[in-house]
Design an enzyme around this catalytic site. Structure first.
Site, PDB file in Angstrom:
ATOM      1  N   ASP A  67       0.831  -1.214   0.000  1.00  0.00           N
ATOM      2  CA  ASP A  67       0.000   0.000   0.000  1.00  0.00           C
ATOM      3  C   ASP A  67       0.865   1.263   0.000  1.00  0.00           C
ATOM      4  OD1 ASP A  67       0.643  -0.857   2.627  1.00  0.00           O
ATOM      5  OD2 ASP A  67      -0.892   0.436   3.491  1.00  0.00           O
ATOM      6  N   HIS A 131       7.442  -0.712  12.711  1.00  0.00           N
ATOM      7  CA  HIS A 131       6.249  -1.089  11.970  1.00  0.00           C
ATOM      8  C   HIS A 131       6.364  -2.594  11.762  1.00  0.00           C
ATOM      9  CE1 HIS A 131       2.857  -0.701   9.412  1.00  0.00           C
ATOM     10  NE2 HIS A 131       3.480  -0.731   8.259  1.00  0.00           N
ATOM     11  N   ASP A 185      -0.412   8.682  10.702  1.00  0.00           N
ATOM     12  CA  ASP A 185      -1.089   7.393  10.429  1.00  0.00           C
ATOM     13  C   ASP A 185      -2.345   7.206  11.295  1.00  0.00           C
ATOM     14  OD1 ASP A 185      -1.681   4.707   9.969  1.00  0.00           O
ATOM     15  OD2 ASP A 185       0.133   3.924  10.953  1.00  0.00           O
ATOM     16  N   HIS A 358       0.340  -0.777  13.491  1.00  0.00           N
ATOM     17  CA  HIS A 358      -0.027   0.641  13.564  1.00  0.00           C
ATOM     18  C   HIS A 358      -0.304   1.093  14.992  1.00  0.00           C
ATOM     19  CE1 HIS A 358      -0.523   0.756   9.160  1.00  0.00           C
ATOM     20  NE2 HIS A 358      -0.935  -0.484   9.328  1.00  0.00           N
ATOM     21  N   HIS A 380      -3.823   8.124   6.117  1.00  0.00           N
ATOM     22  CA  HIS A 380      -3.904   6.651   6.157  1.00  0.00           C
ATOM     23  C   HIS A 380      -5.125   6.165   6.928  1.00  0.00           C
ATOM     24  CE1 HIS A 380       0.786   6.427   5.776  1.00  0.00           C
ATOM     25  NE2 HIS A 380       0.206   7.099   4.793  1.00  0.00           N
TER      26      HIS A 380
HETATM   27 ZN   LIG Z   1       0.238   1.245   5.108  1.00  0.00          ZN
HETATM   28 ZN   LIG Z   2       2.727  -0.551   6.303  1.00  0.00          ZN
END
Ligand SMILES: [Zn+2]
Ligand SMILES: [Zn+2]
Length: 542
Positions: A67, A131, A185, A358, A380
């Site tokens: 993504d 992440h 995010d 996340h 996001h």
């Molecule tokens: Zn992402």
């Molecule tokens: Zn990611």
């Protein structure tokens, strides 16, 4: 200008512009929803960039998830700009570009957390973030108007798999310098507390592996390099060997090993065709396809159409990833078929073998507090995530007018007056279907949906314009409407309707008559079956 990822989960892409200079952050793709029939994936609509081609200075990539990098080959086919990424991310991009035979003509650069890059009027400082993939960065971008921080995908994991936590010292430094705008995010902005560390997976994985009486097949995304590392660590303790199935998984793990991001002790990795010679309890197979993707390994196992591997009694399959929203039906179907094939399947909450990559609400607050931005832009996420994130910033004392909840296409302007939200630029889903890019639009999808709902009927007849009637027997061809051998009555009625509806005024043009015949056939079918197949009529002049 947000071009993707605002108001949706996926295809993240933002352009940042000063004077005649543009840099792009990320160029991702998105998986289609189940009603987007036949669509392989969706890429951002970057029409905005087309008449600004000469301004494009660089494409900056935060990390290697699809993504964020999935649309790069398409973007670079159209635009000629250098791409900057960390080593592992670059490795993943190279695999993609090589597959498209584009690697040689793309200008790739490696950057690392801590670097300072000058690009046009911008100073770019990538900083390390945790992440679900190693080597992820957020970006601090100093512009003549002020410092913009783009969080990338991140969380504050105190015990990440690679032992490298998010760089809070750097964040504090940015905060002290003064941040004009934070783009953060929002994926988990509706989740309370903090996202669990990747480390909590080790225990869950260990238990599942312990309990599996035979082979353990673990399906996940091929880009979740950290997950592969965790499986390797646990398998090593339990004396299991690892085989990798699926081209993208094989390519990604090989590359990550070469670059030193993935450590698999020698002798532990076995090739897929050697698996049968080992006792089942000594085998772990890492596979692609946790979302039920038709061509991936797991679906092939479920349908017993894999070249060298099939499900056997005693196999345990673990789905180690969240189902992408909109994809539940496909995944459930996959799970049922795996049970049918004889495997035990561990998925969803019972798996406890996935944690999100996340940040949840407490972590999101922490980022806002340390950066103290003047303006805040949630990125996001679907609109509900963006709104939840905006409320969070408001709770922390930010004024509503300093927070921009916008979806793709709304330009944000920053100057002495502050922040203005501009007029939305039109944008749409760009569908990729095989080698068709953008040619398949909403109209085609609607047509596919109609065909899927009712099938089609085509009537072909010869037509004598002078006499104003059909000649001979019309041919009726159908698919997906009725089972032809059982519907001879209906189809012969349809033939008669064609002849009747077509006869009339002498000298009528076939096109006019065709429309009339289509209407007559549609009403016949609706009367007799209460269905609405797609009806087409072709009259050829006799
Ligand atoms: Zn992402
Ligand atoms: Zn990611």
């Amino acid at each position: 200008m947000p071009l993707g990822g605002l108001g949706e989960v996926g295809k993240n892409m933002i352009s940042i512009e000063y004077g005649r200079n543009i840099i792009i952050v990320d160029a991702g793709m998105m998986f289609p929803e189940s009603d987007m029939l036949g669509v392989d994936y969706i890429i951002p609509d970057w029409d905005y960039l087309r008449d600004r081609k000469d301004r494009l200075r660089a494409v900056l990539i935060t990390h290697g998830h699809l993504d964020h990098i999935g649309a790069l080959p398409h973007l670079l086919q159209e635009f000629d700009a250098p791409v900057y990424a960390t080593r592992l991310t670059r490795g993943l991009i190279e695999i993609k570009l090589r597959r498209e035979r584009m690697l040689e003509r793309v200008n790739l650069h490696t950057f690392a957390a801590g670097d300072v890059l000058k690009i046009g009027p911008f100073t770019i400082e990538p900083y390390h973030v945790c992440h679900s993939i190693p080597d992820s960065v957020g970006l601090a971008i100093t512009t003549p108007a002020g410092l913009i921080v783009h969080s990338g995908d991140f969380k504050f994991d105190p015990t990440p798999v690679d032992g490298w936590p998010t760089d809070e010292a750097k964040l504090a430094e940015f905060g002290n310098r003064g941040v004009l705008a934070l783009l953060s995010d929002s994926t988990n902005a509706d989740q309370p507390g903090s996202t669990p560390s990747e480390a909590v997976l080790d225990a869950a994985l260990g238990q599942i592996m312990q309990d599996a009486p035979g082979r353990l097949i673990i399906a996940t995304f091929s880009s979740l390099i950290s997950r592969v590392q965790q499986v390797v660590n646990v398998a090593q303790k339990q004396g299991r060997k690892i085989a990798i199935a699926g081209r993208s998984m094989v390519e990604n793990t090989e590359m990550a090993r070469e670059l030193g991001y993935l450590h698999i002790p020698s002798g532990m990795l076995v090739s897929l065709d050697k698996v049968d010679s080992l006792p089942p309890r000594q085998v772990v197979i890492m596979a692609t396809g946790s979302q039920g993707e038709p061509m991936a390994v797991l679906n092939r196992l479920a349908t017993d159409s894999h070249r060298s591997l099939s499900i056997q009694q005693g196999d345990t399959v673990l789905l180690s990833s969240h189902t992408i929203p909109g994809n539940e039906e496909t995944t459930n179907g996959l799970i049922n078929r795996l049970f049918q094939a004889g495997a035990d399947v561990i998925y969803g909450a019972q798996a406890q073998a996935h944690v999100s990559g996340h940040a949840s609400r407490e972590e999101l607050k922490r980022l806002i507090k340390v950066l103290r931005p003047r303006f805040f832009v949630p990125v996001h996420g679907e609109l509900r995530h963006l709104v939840a994130h905006a409320k969070l910033a408001h709770e922390l004392g930010m004024a509503k007018r300093d927070i921009a909840v916008v979806e793709n296409g709304y330009p944000l302007n920053f100057d002495e007056q502050g922040m203005q939200i501009g007029k939305r630029l039109p944008g749409e889903y760009i569908f990729v279907d095989g080698s068709l890019v953008g040619e398949v639009g909403p109209t085609v999808i609607r047509q596919r949906d109609e065909l899927a709902q009712g099938g089609f009927v085509t009537a072909v007849a010869r037509y004598d314009r002078q006499a104003g009637k059909t000649v001979g027997q019309p041919r009726i061809i159908t698919s997906g409407f009725v089972y032809t051998p059982d519907a001879q009555d209906l189809l012969s009625q349809a033939g008669k309707v064609v002849s009747t509806a077509a006869s009339g005024k002498r000298g009528s043009a076939p096109a006019e008559v065709e429309a009339k015949v289509e209407r007559a056939l549609s009403s016949l079918f609706y009367r007799e079956t209460k269905r609405k197949p797609v009806v087409t009529v072709a009259l050829t002049e006799a």
